[in-house]
Scaffold this active site. Structure first.
Site, PDB file in Angstrom:
ATOM      1  N   ARG A 264      17.829-107.244 -84.263  1.00 35.79           N
ATOM      2  CA  ARG A 264      16.386-107.205 -84.080  1.00 35.79           C
ATOM      3  C   ARG A 264      15.701-106.637 -85.319  1.00 35.79           C
ATOM      4  O   ARG A 264      16.192-105.668 -85.909  1.00 35.79           O
ATOM      5  CB  ARG A 264      16.017-106.321 -82.878  1.00 35.79           C
ATOM      6  CG  ARG A 264      16.695-106.718 -81.573  1.00 35.79           C
ATOM      7  CD  ARG A 264      16.019-107.880 -80.898  1.00 35.79           C
ATOM      8  NE  ARG A 264      16.721-108.281 -79.687  1.00 35.79           N
ATOM      9  CZ  ARG A 264      16.463-107.805 -78.466  1.00 35.79           C
ATOM     10  NH1 ARG A 264      15.514-106.885 -78.316  1.00 35.79           N
ATOM     11  NH2 ARG A 264      17.129-108.221 -77.420  1.00 35.79           N
ATOM     12  N   ARG A 279      16.481 -97.362 -80.373  1.00 35.15           N
ATOM     13  CA  ARG A 279      15.926 -98.621 -80.880  1.00 35.15           C
ATOM     14  C   ARG A 279      16.464 -98.829 -82.289  1.00 35.15           C
ATOM     15  O   ARG A 279      16.212 -98.021 -83.175  1.00 35.15           O
ATOM     16  CB  ARG A 279      14.397 -98.580 -80.891  1.00 35.15           C
ATOM     17  CG  ARG A 279      13.742 -99.890 -81.323  1.00 35.15           C
ATOM     18  CD  ARG A 279      12.232 -99.773 -81.283  1.00 35.15           C
ATOM     19  NE  ARG A 279      11.738 -99.637 -79.922  1.00 35.15           N
ATOM     20  CZ  ARG A 279      11.406-100.660 -79.137  1.00 35.15           C
ATOM     21  NH1 ARG A 279      11.500-101.888 -79.588  1.00 35.15           N
ATOM     22  NH2 ARG A 279      10.956-100.443 -77.930  1.00 35.15           N
ATOM     23  N   GLU A 351      14.459 -98.797 -70.589  1.00 40.70           N
ATOM     24  CA  GLU A 351      15.060-100.022 -70.060  1.00 40.70           C
ATOM     25  C   GLU A 351      16.470-100.236 -70.602  1.00 40.70           C
ATOM     26  O   GLU A 351      16.685-100.150 -71.809  1.00 40.70           O
ATOM     27  CB  GLU A 351      14.156-101.208 -70.399  1.00 40.70           C
ATOM     28  CG  GLU A 351      14.730-102.571 -70.048  1.00 40.70           C
ATOM     29  CD  GLU A 351      15.239-103.297 -71.275  1.00 40.70           C
ATOM     30  OE1 GLU A 351      16.352-103.859 -71.192  1.00 40.70           O
ATOM     31  OE2 GLU A 351      14.554-103.307 -72.316  1.00 40.70           O
ATOM     32  N   SER A 354      17.032-106.100 -68.471  1.00 41.32           N
ATOM     33  CA  SER A 354      15.924-106.939 -68.023  1.00 41.32           C
ATOM     34  C   SER A 354      16.526-108.125 -67.285  1.00 41.32           C
ATOM     35  O   SER A 354      17.409-108.806 -67.815  1.00 41.32           O
ATOM     36  CB  SER A 354      15.080-107.427 -69.204  1.00 41.32           C
ATOM     37  OG  SER A 354      14.229-106.412 -69.674  1.00 41.32           O
ATOM     38  N   ARG A 393      20.764 -97.620 -75.259  1.00 40.73           N
ATOM     39  CA  ARG A 393      19.978 -96.653 -74.496  1.00 40.73           C
ATOM     40  C   ARG A 393      20.790 -96.051 -73.350  1.00 40.73           C
ATOM     41  O   ARG A 393      20.465 -94.972 -72.863  1.00 40.73           O
ATOM     42  CB  ARG A 393      18.718 -97.311 -73.943  1.00 40.73           C
ATOM     43  CG  ARG A 393      17.751 -97.745 -75.042  1.00 40.73           C
ATOM     44  CD  ARG A 393      16.541 -98.437 -74.485  1.00 40.73           C
ATOM     45  NE  ARG A 393      15.642 -98.849 -75.559  1.00 40.73           N
ATOM     46  CZ  ARG A 393      14.548 -99.581 -75.377  1.00 40.73           C
ATOM     47  NH1 ARG A 393      14.214 -99.983 -74.164  1.00 40.73           N
ATOM     48  NH2 ARG A 393      13.789 -99.908 -76.405  1.00 40.73           N
TER      49      ARG A 393
END
Length: 436
Positions: A264, A279, A351, A354, A393
């Site tokens: 990412r 992140r 999170e 998802s 996470r």
């Protein structure tokens, strides 16, 4: 991609759905374009038919030994007109497709309108940890326990990167193996997809063209668009795995589980609280993906949600399930549930999974259909995806929720069975690793 017939027949429903996402789209202009395109297609087919007829008449004349000069002139004129009509149709078709490509999926009726502030907590599970002492945050824990080397990771690859080492690397690998074994036992086929994907994969998943600038591009086409890029999630690969195929109904549902690193562009620093591994530019994730009949996709989404929750509960973590509002739901998705773990250091949830239902949005972009067993016309499948799970996470939540007053961390039983110790504690490291 939205069904253009739905836009033609129910434009108000489409407007209302997009408005839930905070989008106000000029459908009247598009519908006028759509009428022009259909008119241009009809005119082009009429000219092609006329050209075929004249060509057939020329052939008849020649076989009979008769002159066909006037027909040859007419054929030449028709060829020019067909070329002009083809170009005009192509321009309208490109404009038509560009409009459809830019539209996100319509949210389901039970999805709340608005942005992230309108997300709805569905339920919370497990007890929120309470500490009778000042708890350490995950960054301090990883450093004190020698689990993650943030400094050398940044030196190797820049900010937003880290190195797992020692028991930290073993913890990461144990989690991934546990997730994969669990999903395989539940009937998912294990897939290791390429990490380099083509434009078509990004388009099918619904990330391109709108979000083409959000990926790490390795090769660009002459027009500047990404020709190959590093996958941001295994969903991008799995959504396109059956591109252009028509499956038999008896083959559905198709269930996959994949492991990949995810790459990412966004990373920590956009929010100061998201330090450590929360992140980053690269993180590990196990991904679940299903292709189903339309009638089965709601049940499939709940099945995937239960699979993700089971893993989090097995690790003894306090978490909650949130239904995302329309404006916080991914562009390709009609409904998304997030599984979020509690991070004591942030006083907030983060999170780790998802769970999304894209309906036929991705299947339309990828041309993925199924053939009904009763002999009916082929129809688009529904596609669903779920993180099962992402670790960057999850590890911070494990460390923070299971920490002890002396700075050690209790290891859940499911991970002890995979060779991890009962407690993570500072161990003797080679001097080269302890050196600042």
């Amino acid at each position: 991609m939205l069904d253009v017939t739905l836009i033609r027949q129910h434009p108000e429903r489409v407007r209302e759905g997009l408005a839930k996402r905070g989008l106000h789209v000029d459908l009247d202009t598009f519908l006028a374009l759509d009428r022009r395109l259909r008119g241009a297609r009809t005119a082009l087919e009429r000219l092609r038919g006329e050209r075929r007829r004249v060509s057939a008449d020329v052939a008849v004349r020649r076989r009979a030994g008769e002159p066909a000069d006037e027909l040859l002139a007419a054929a030449a004129d028709l060829a020019d007109r067909v070329a002009e009509a083809t170009a005009a149709h192509g321009r309208l078709d490109a404009e038509h497709r560009a409009f459809l490509d830019g539209l996100p999926n319509l949210p389901e009726p039970d999805v709340p309108a608005g942005g992230k502030e309108c997300n709805e907590a569905v339920r919370t599970e497990g007890a929120r940890p309470e500490f009778g002492y000042a708890p350490r945050d995950h960054v301090r824990l990883t450093e004190e326990l020698g689990l993650v080397d943030h400094r050398r990771g940044a030196a190797l690859a820049g900010s937003g990167n880290w190195v797992y080492r020692g028991e930290g690397a073993a913890l990461e690998w144990a989690l991934l193996n546990h997730f994969l074994d669990t999903h395989r036992a539940a009937g998912h086929t294990f897939v290791l997809p390429p990490h380099l994907l083509t434009w078509q994969a990004g388009y099918t998943a619904g990330q391109f063209p709108k979000f083409a600038d959000d990926v790490f591009v390795t090769d660009r086409a002459p027009d500047g668009r990404p020709e190959r890029f590093l996958l941001p999630t295994a969903e991008t690969a799995l959504a396109a795995l059956h591109h252009g195929e028509t499956l038999d109904e008896a083959e559905l549902p198709v269930k996959y589980v994949a492991y990949t690193p995810c790459y990412r562009k966004e990373a920590g620093g956009y929010r100061t609280a998201e330090r450590g591994t929360l992140r980053g530019h690269q993180f590990n994730k196990v991904e679940l993906f299903q292709l189903t009949r339309p009638a089965d996709s709601d049940a499939a989404q709940l099945e995937l949600l239960a699979a993700a929750e089971h893993l989090v509960a097995e690790l003894g973590l306090h978490y909650r399930v949130t239904r995302l509002a329309a404006g916080d739901t991914g562009a390709a998705q009609a409904r998304t549930y997030d599984v979020e773990v509690w991070l004591p250091s942030l006083g907030a949830y983060a999170e780790v999974s998802s769970v999304s239902n894209a309906r036929d949005y991705q299947a339309r972009r990828g041309g993925i259909r199924y053939r009904p067993a009763d002999g009916g016309r082929p129809a688009y499948v529904h596609t669903l995806n779920a993180s099962g799970l992402a670790t960057s996470r999850l590890v911070p939540a494990l460390l923070e929720q299971h920490q002890r007053p002396d700075g050690t961390v209790a290891v859940p039983e499911v991970l002890r069975r995979r060779g991890l110790p009962e407690v993570l504690r500072r161990r003797g490291l080679p001097e080269v690793l302890r050196r600042p």
